[in-house]
Scaffold this active site. Structure first.
Site: not given
Length: 480
Positions: A25, A123, A133, A135
């Site tokens: 993801y 991203h 941001h 992840h």
């Protein structure tokens, strides 16, 4: 404008989560490939040698490692820790990448020099251009540099004093001190972000502390989100926008009260949020919603016992009304029907009827998962049932009591549906709350249209059912 945002979560097999799905993801692989346009950078750090297999993109996301974690990590073990944090928009793409790498390397490095395998994805393109941001996917298994194959990596670590290579990779001491660890991570990110902003010549700074810790007497803000923000830009009022405006109004009232209190030399007092429902705050006689509830005090509010009592009473009444949907009309005795024919229609929808100590009747609503109706005589309340069921029963009950004018209160959906159902039967419906009158008007218009259509179709028939002498619950239901 630089903002502070850092959210941490944990993924475990016991909760049905998957490390490989999470890595796909954040790296936009497989079934998540459609959103790949937001990816600015993906890389994995400190991975063991056996995880260096697969395509270039799979290597970047550490897919082989995370798949093996899903397969071999203990059933009660942690598959991954996920950290999501916002990057300062003031920095360039290169500066953001350097900052994200520096932060990931810092929190993945252990005191003994070991490193935690991790995957980092930025991203900041496409729809996320205005919201850059990161992840960060973090494993709890420490890569100590010893050679282990994947069959050995996720086994229990060797006992103290034994050869470390004879057991699996050790786990970092995070779970036993997770609160302290998270506080350290939050402080670390704030320090590194501010250092990068200062180095780039920007005055903006971020702070990981709460308003209470910083001594700032403001209410928590409401996050609009992309959908609500787009509505507000078009001039359409959104629920979150209204909450934000309510919060600003209440904040202004608090500041005014503070100024008056300071001038008059009166003591200040806070309103504890956890004395209300989670997420709700009260000030100046207004009830609104805060985005994030707090157990701390909202400061300052002038000490006023009469005002406090009034606000608490208003909040109790609001909570009671939000739990119930109600209609009110001409007072009757609790449990008394006028229209027996329509009262009998309740046989299929209502169950046991119980007389309460206060003289009211409590009636079970079948098929509603524990819902019930309370008859106060001139008022009916519907609890624990959905809006449509309550609206339908409201119309039948109002007919059975031969009410000509009815006042409704409850959710927006309920008052609109109840007005539609009752106005179709020729009743006049008004809203108890003037703010909901627009929903009642919409329901009335729809009900009137249905009524006119029905009258055209049934010109040879009377739209009103015959009436019989007054009856009570006892004559039609089993009273217990």
């Amino acid at each position: 404008m630089a903002i502070y945002h850092l959210n941490a979560s944990v993924g475990t097999r016991a909760n049905g989560q998957s490390a490989s799905a999470k890595s796909q993801y954040i790296g936009r692989l497989g079934r998540y490939a459609r959103g790949a346009e937001v990816i600015a950078h993906v890389e994995s750090m400190h991975m063991p040698d056996w995880a260096a297999v697969g395509s270039k993109r799979a290597l970047a996301t550490g897919l082989a490692y995370w798949r093996e974690a899903d397969k071999s990590e203990r059933a009660n073990g942690v598959l991954f820790r996920s950290i999501e944090f916002a990057l300062p928009r003031e920095l360039t793409a290169e500066q953001r990448l350097a900052l994200a790498r520096e932060f990931a390397a810092s929190i993945s490095t252990q005191p003994d020099g070991g490193r935690l395998p991790c995957t980092l994805a930025i991203h900041s393109l496409g729809k996320d251009a205005a919201n850059p941001h990161v992840h960060l996917l973090l494993s709890e298994r420490i890569n100590d540099g010893l050679c282990r194959d994947k069959s050995m990596w996720f086994r229990r670590a060797a006992r103290q004093g034994a050869d470390p290579a004879s057991g699996g990779a050790r786990k970092a001491d995070i779970a036993s001190r997770r609160t302290a660890w998270l506080s350290e991570v939050r402080a670390e990110w704030a320090a590194r972000a501010n250092k990068a902003l200062a180095a780039a010549g920007h005055e903006a700074r971020v702070d990981h502390r709460s308003h209470d810790e910083r001594g700032i007497a403001v209410l928590p803000d409401t996050h609009l989100g992309p959908a609500a923000a787009a509505m507000e830009r078009r001039g359409v009022a959104s629920k979150r926008g209204r909450r934000r405006r309510e919060r600003a109004k209440v904040e202004h009232e608090i500041r005014s009260q503070n100024e008056d209190a300071e001038q008059e030399g009166q003591p200040l007092r806070g309103v504890r949020q956890n004395a209300l429902r989670p997420g709700q705050f009260v000030a100046g006689g207004k009830v609104g919603w805060a985005y994030k509830p707090s157990d701390t005090f909202i400061r300052p509010v002038r000490r006023n016992s009469d005002l406090d009592d009034e606000l608490e009473a208003q909040d109790r009444e609001r909570q009671r009304m939000e739990r119930a949907r109600a209609i009110a009309g001409e007072p009757k005795k609790p449990g008394e029907w006028v229209d027996v024919v329509r009262a009998n229609r309740y046989r299929e929808q209502l169950g046991k009827v119980a007389r309460r100590k206060d003289g009211t009747c409590e009636i079970e609503i079948r098929g509603s998962g524990g819902g019930f109706m309370i008859d106060y005589g001139g008022r009916l309340e519907f609890h624990r049932c959905d809006d449509l069921t309550a609206a339908r029963l409201s119309a039948v009950a109002a007919q059975a009591k031969q009410w000509k004018e009815v006042e409704v209160s409850g959710s927006d959906v309920y008052v609109r549906q109840a007005a539609s159902q009752m106005s179709a039967q020729g009743m006049r419906v008004v809203a108890a709350d003037p703010a909901q009158q627009k929903h009642v008007d919409a329901g009335n218009a729809h009900g009137e249209a249905r009524r006119r259509q029905w009258q055209r179709d049934q010109q040879q028939h009377s739209p009103l059912a015959p009436h019989a002498p007054a009856a009570s619950y006892q004559e039609h239901f089993d009273v217990h």
